[in-house]
Design a protein around this motif. Structure first.
Motif, PDB file in Angstrom:
ATOM      1  N   UNK A 273       8.914  12.037   1.079  1.00  0.00           N
ATOM      2  CA  UNK A 273       8.794  12.466  -0.317  1.00  0.00           C
ATOM      3  C   UNK A 273       9.632  11.583  -1.236  1.00  0.00           C
ATOM      4  N   UNK A 274      10.857  11.277  -0.815  1.00  0.00           N
ATOM      5  CA  UNK A 274      11.723  10.408  -1.630  1.00  0.00           C
ATOM      6  C   UNK A 274      11.144   9.002  -1.712  1.00  0.00           C
ATOM      7  N   UNK A 275      10.657   8.492  -0.592  1.00  0.00           N
ATOM      8  CA  UNK A 275      10.105   7.132  -0.577  1.00  0.00           C
ATOM      9  C   UNK A 275       8.881   7.020  -1.483  1.00  0.00           C
ATOM     10  N   UNK A 276       8.036   8.041  -1.473  1.00  0.00           N
ATOM     11  CA  UNK A 276       6.841   8.013  -2.319  1.00  0.00           C
ATOM     12  C   UNK A 276       7.223   7.921  -3.786  1.00  0.00           C
ATOM     13  N   UNK A 277       8.233   8.698  -4.186  1.00  0.00           N
ATOM     14  CA  UNK A 277       8.661   8.685  -5.589  1.00  0.00           C
ATOM     15  C   UNK A 277       9.241   7.340  -5.997  1.00  0.00           C
ATOM     16  N   UNK A 278       9.774   6.588  -5.044  1.00  0.00           N
ATOM     17  CA  UNK A 278      10.397   5.294  -5.351  1.00  0.00           C
ATOM     18  C   UNK A 278       9.401   4.144  -5.220  1.00  0.00           C
ATOM     19  N   UNK A 279       8.644   4.125  -4.129  1.00  0.00           N
ATOM     20  CA  UNK A 279       7.808   2.964  -3.807  1.00  0.00           C
ATOM     21  C   UNK A 279       6.558   2.900  -4.687  1.00  0.00           C
ATOM     22  N   UNK A 280       5.932   4.042  -4.959  1.00  0.00           N
ATOM     23  CA  UNK A 280       4.680   4.037  -5.732  1.00  0.00           C
ATOM     24  C   UNK A 280       4.839   3.338  -7.083  1.00  0.00           C
ATOM     25  N   UNK A 281       5.862   3.667  -7.890  1.00  0.00           N
ATOM     26  CA  UNK A 281       6.016   2.947  -9.168  1.00  0.00           C
ATOM     27  C   UNK A 281       6.272   1.450  -8.980  1.00  0.00           C
ATOM     28  N   UNK A 282       7.033   1.090  -7.944  1.00  0.00           N
ATOM     29  CA  UNK A 282       7.316  -0.329  -7.706  1.00  0.00           C
ATOM     30  C   UNK A 282       6.030  -1.079  -7.375  1.00  0.00           C
ATOM     31  N   UNK A 283       5.185  -0.474  -6.543  1.00  0.00           N
ATOM     32  CA  UNK A 283       3.917  -1.118  -6.185  1.00  0.00           C
ATOM     33  C   UNK A 283       3.046  -1.302  -7.424  1.00  0.00           C
ATOM     34  N   UNK A 284       2.943  -0.261  -8.241  1.00  0.00           N
ATOM     35  CA  UNK A 284       2.102  -0.348  -9.435  1.00  0.00           C
ATOM     36  C   UNK A 284       2.590  -1.431 -10.384  1.00  0.00           C
ATOM     37  N   UNK A 285       3.896  -1.482 -10.619  1.00  0.00           N
ATOM     38  CA  UNK A 285       4.446  -2.483 -11.537  1.00  0.00           C
ATOM     39  C   UNK A 285       4.260  -3.884 -10.977  1.00  0.00           C
ATOM     40  N   UNK A 286       4.527  -4.068  -9.674  1.00  0.00           N
ATOM     41  CA  UNK A 286       4.410  -5.395  -9.053  1.00  0.00           C
ATOM     42  C   UNK A 286       2.980  -5.909  -9.124  1.00  0.00           C
ATOM     43  N   UNK A 287       2.027  -5.064  -8.736  1.00  0.00           N
ATOM     44  CA  UNK A 287       0.624  -5.480  -8.752  1.00  0.00           C
ATOM     45  C   UNK A 287       0.162  -5.750 -10.181  1.00  0.00           C
ATOM     46  N   UNK A 288       0.593  -4.908 -11.108  1.00  0.00           N
ATOM     47  CA  UNK A 288       0.185  -5.085 -12.508  1.00  0.00           C
ATOM     48  C   UNK A 288       0.699  -6.411 -13.063  1.00  0.00           C
ATOM     49  N   UNK A 289       1.937  -6.769 -12.767  1.00  0.00           N
ATOM     50  CA  UNK A 289       2.502  -8.030 -13.263  1.00  0.00           C
ATOM     51  C   UNK A 289       1.751  -9.231 -12.691  1.00  0.00           C
ATOM     52  N   UNK A 290       1.395  -9.164 -11.399  1.00  0.00           N
ATOM     53  CA  UNK A 290       0.644 -10.267 -10.785  1.00  0.00           C
ATOM     54  C   UNK A 290      -0.726 -10.410 -11.449  1.00  0.00           C
ATOM     55  N   UNK A 291      -1.380  -9.295 -11.700  1.00  0.00           N
ATOM     56  CA  UNK A 291      -2.702  -9.340 -12.338  1.00  0.00           C
ATOM     57  C   UNK A 291      -2.617  -9.856 -13.765  1.00  0.00           C
ATOM     58  N   UNK A 292      -1.588  -9.455 -14.489  1.00  0.00           N
ATOM     59  CA  UNK A 292      -1.415  -9.943 -15.866  1.00  0.00           C
ATOM     60  C   UNK A 292      -1.252 -11.454 -15.867  1.00  0.00           C
ATOM     61  N   UNK A 293      -0.446 -11.962 -14.928  1.00  0.00           N
ATOM     62  CA  UNK A 293      -0.238 -13.410 -14.858  1.00  0.00           C
ATOM     63  C   UNK A 293      -1.515 -14.134 -14.454  1.00  0.00           C
ATOM     64  N   UNK A 294      -2.300 -13.536 -13.564  1.00  0.00           N
ATOM     65  CA  UNK A 294      -3.505 -14.197 -13.067  1.00  0.00           C
ATOM     66  C   UNK A 294      -4.639 -14.157 -14.090  1.00  0.00           C
ATOM     67  N   UNK A 295      -4.848 -12.991 -14.704  1.00  0.00           N
ATOM     68  CA  UNK A 295      -5.983 -12.809 -15.609  1.00  0.00           C
ATOM     69  C   UNK A 295      -5.644 -13.067 -17.069  1.00  0.00           C
ATOM     70  N   UNK A 296      -4.354 -13.256 -17.375  1.00  0.00           N
ATOM     71  CA  UNK A 296      -3.894 -13.523 -18.746  1.00  0.00           C
ATOM     72  C   UNK A 296      -4.414 -12.449 -19.703  1.00  0.00           C
ATOM     73  N   UNK A 297      -4.252 -11.223 -19.259  1.00  0.00           N
ATOM     74  CA  UNK A 297      -4.737 -10.085 -20.036  1.00  0.00           C
ATOM     75  C   UNK A 297      -3.902  -8.875 -19.662  1.00  0.00           C
ATOM     76  N   UNK A 298      -3.972  -7.852 -20.470  1.00  0.00           N
ATOM     77  CA  UNK A 298      -3.311  -6.590 -20.163  1.00  0.00           C
ATOM     78  C   UNK A 298      -4.334  -5.496 -19.864  1.00  0.00           C
ATOM     79  N   UNK A 299      -5.445  -5.492 -20.587  1.00  0.00           N
ATOM     80  CA  UNK A 299      -6.451  -4.447 -20.408  1.00  0.00           C
ATOM     81  C   UNK A 299      -7.134  -4.568 -19.045  1.00  0.00           C
ATOM     82  N   UNK A 300      -7.550  -5.759 -18.669  1.00  0.00           N
ATOM     83  CA  UNK A 300      -8.237  -5.948 -17.385  1.00  0.00           C
ATOM     84  C   UNK A 300      -7.354  -5.526 -16.205  1.00  0.00           C
TER      85      UNK A 300
END
Length: 693
Positions: A502-529
């Protein structure tokens, strides 16, 4: 042709052989280490827990007490109509033989049930210590002696027997898991490629990548102490074959195209690598980044799966971008027989299924988007039907002796715990702790055990059944009321697993979302996509868990859900789902850069990448579905959820929802990048709309 160009070609012909030679050298170095991976595999409950957990502290202190860690068993003698005098004599004789041949901590004493049908003998030994091999030998030696006859059933249960049965299942995973995975991938590749030889090349390369990953994983364990469990090593193999085959499908598809317009296979392969290499690298990087976020987890098993999963996808990437191209070039065009891509030829045109699907999404994008979102939302409601936390005895698909023993004990000794709780307390306050334990509500009995190194062991028998809500409340009350002491044992270990997850889920899930989102922003040069892709994979995760809720209990009869299922399935589905989203959105962006209208760009991207993504999705889903054939419920559950999620993502979300959302948003999908500010081209009149190819 000039002399310089001739020399270049001659040198070029040697490149595939050089790559092949380097791989032979690498495997010669890694080979001895790959074979040792199973030696460092640990699958005990304590091996999964963080060092700070109470139950981990208990296990470590017990190991330092005189005699070392205790292996506890329960011999269960049962006859439905009631035990006879002969049955009791048989039990006493077998127990005496076990005590004579094995160093036990105490002489076993029989405890009869009130209804006279069952007799249990607690048996414990310190000799195996923490050595899993010695523990298994001790358990099997006891089972060889304790045997039923003439209607008398005899089962060996207890924590030690459960651990041995789990260890046997994990040790048996390697062969069946590998063979089944290879067979599934082979069948799919034969169907996809329709060639008697081509399917074998990526399959052999994936096998070599798996061997390499085993050697690297062993090196990580020796250098950094990375936890290696049966679950993490099995998932690593699945990722090597699943992700590796996906990369091979993309490369071979592009290589086939280049062979039609480039004469030399080597030149065609270099063009194919330049064309699809960046997308493959980006997708692999996203998966690796998502998996590495598991390093933030406190649970040893989850934290260890991050590096091992990353090793798997990276080894697959290296093999598919080096060894596979070398082999394909050496085989030449004949590897595609009978559908050989002849130089200068054009592929046979045929109506594309994905063009038709894309056209339907393009005509009514908002309707399709709303309908798909509603469907995912309805499926996600199935999570409300997920069974509760999986108990240790419910973790086997086929019921072993240890589970049969626990079920018999639960029926014959109602309202009485048959699995002790262990309290470790400072020796100086052992008497006070013992008195406090005995006065605690929910405790039936407590006895002082071994002492050493400043610590004393107290064995506690709860009034409630093992891993019941009442026993959990007793464990929590003991931990809250015993200052400076540790509370452990099998039930406490399961409680720590659940709370840590339960503790790990609360910590890891936001980190995964932020990490993946930053990579996609850099790759697609967009925020909406990127936000669109992340929202899509999160919706897929919820829907796949909902499907699991409709299947696990009602259809498969599972009594519980693995505590780590939510976190692990989230990490894999987000990382792997975004992986496919990259292929689609990256191609959509390329089409938009050429000036294509948003609708045309979206439909062209789907038409050109849909077939490859569908094939890759089928392969990846099938490889994870292999886990559903394994003997442990937690592996079956993980494989089912990921396979269902990948199929949803491939055939619903990528095809309809992402495409329709991109059409509905138009240029805004690339906001705030420069593509979002490009002028909209004049739409074609309906009668002039081109037919899908």
């Amino acid at each position: 042709m000039s002399a310089g160009k001739t020399k270049t070609r001659v040198r070029g012909r040697g490149v595939p052989w050089l790559v092949l030679g380097l791989w032979v050298a690498v495997l010669a170095v890694v080979g001895p280490f790959a074979a040792k991976l199973s030696e460092v595999q640990q699958d005990g409950a304590v091996d999964y827990l963080p060092a700070s957990a109470d139950s981990t502290q208990v296990a470590e202190i017990q190991d330092r007490l005189p005699g070392g860690e205790t292996t506890e068993l329960v011999l269960v003698y049962h006859r439905d109509g009631g035990l006879t005098t002969t049955d009791k004599d048989t039990a006493a004789r077998q127990v005496a033989e076990i005590a004579r041949d094995n160093p036990l901590t105490a002489t076993p004493q029989g405890v009869p049930s009130k209804d006279g049908t069952t007799l249990m003998y607690p048996v414990a030994s310190n000799e195996p210590g923490t050595d899993e091999k010695l523990r298994d030998e001790f358990v099997n030696a006891v089972r060889d002696v304790a045997r039923g006859q003439d209607g008398l059933s005899v089962d060996v249960g207890g924590p030690g027997a459960l651990a041995t049965d789990a260890s046997e299942v994990y040790n048996a995973l390697g062969g069946p898991l590998l063979y089944t995975t290879v067979a599934v991938v082979a069948v799919l590749l034969i169907i996809i490629y329709r060639s008697p030889l081509l399917w074998l090349v990526p399959l052999v390369v994936a096998g070599i990548a798996d061997y390499l990953s085993m050697g690297v994983a062993y090196g990580l364990n020796q250098a950094f102490g990375t936890t290696v469990s049966g679950q993490s090593s099995g998932v690593m193999t699945i990722l090597v074959f699943g992700a590796g085959t996906d990369y091979a499908l993309l490369l071979v598809s592009r290589y086939r195209e280049e062979l039609r317009r480039i004469e030399r296979p080597l030149d065609a392969m270099l063009a194919a690598l330049r064309g699809c290499g960046p997308a493959v690298l980006a997708s692999c990087g996203t998966v690796a980044a998502g998996l590495m976020c598991l390093l933030a987890a406190d649970l040893n098993s989850s934290r260890g799966m991050g590096p091992l999963g990353t090793v798997g996808v990276l080894c697959a990437l290296v093999a598919m971008l080096t060894l596979l191209p070398a082999l394909l070039v050496l085989f030449g065009r004949r590897v595609f027989w009978p559908l050989v891509p002849v130089y200068g030829s054009t592929p046979k045109e045929r109506r594309s299924l994905f063009a038709a699907m894309g056209s339907s999404a393009g005509r009514r994008p908002r309707t399709v988007l709303a309908g798909g979102a509603l469907l995912l939302g309805v499926l996600a409601l199935g999570t409300l039907n997920l069974p509760g936390t999986l108990k240790q005895e419910d973790s086997f698909v086929d019921r072993p002796d240890s589970v049969a023993a626990m079920e018999t004990l639960a029926t014959a000794y109602p309202g009485q715990s048959t699995q002790p709780i262990t309290v470790i307390t400072p020796t100086g306050k052992a008497d006070d702790t013992l008195a406090a334990v005995r006065s605690q509500a929910g405790v039936a009995d407590a006895e002082r055990g071994r002492s050493g190194g400043g610590w004393t062991e107290i064995s506690v028998v709860a009034e409630a059944a093992p891993q019941s809500a009442a026993e959990t409340a007793t464990i929590k009350a003991l931990r809250a009321g015993l200052d400076g002491s540790y509370v452990g044992g099998p039930s406490a270990e399961q409680l720590d697993l659940e709370e840590t997850n339960d503790r790990d889920t609360a910590i890891v899930v936001p980190i995964v979302l932020v990490s993946v989102l930053l990579i996609l922003v850099a790759l697609l040069r967009s925020l909406v996509a990127p936000l669109l892709l992340v929202a899509a994979v999160v919706a897929v995760w919820g829907a796949s868990l909902g499907i699991a809720g409709l299947v696990f209990g009602p259809v498969l009869g599972f009594e519980g859900t693995d505590p780590g299922l939510g976190l692990l399935s989230f990490v894999f589905l987000v990382a792997l789902g975004v992986d496919y989203g990259i292929f689609l959105m990256h191609r959509m962006r390329e089409e938009s850069l050429t000036g294509a209208a948003p609708t045309a760009a979206a439909l062209t991207a789907l038409r050109t990448t849909g077939g490859v993504i569908a094939s890759a999705g089928l392969v990846l889903a099938a490889t994870f579905a292999v886990l559903t054939n394994m003997g442990l419920v937690q592996l079956v559950e993980l494989g089912f959820v990921i396979a269902a999620g990948v199929l949803l993502d491939t055939f619903l979300v990528r095809t309809y929802l992402v495409t329709s959302a991109s059409v509905a948003l138009g240029r805004k999908v690339w906001w705030p990048g420069p593509l979002s500010r490009a002028p909209e081209p004049e739409p074609l009149r309906p009668e002039r709309q081109p037919e899908p190819v």
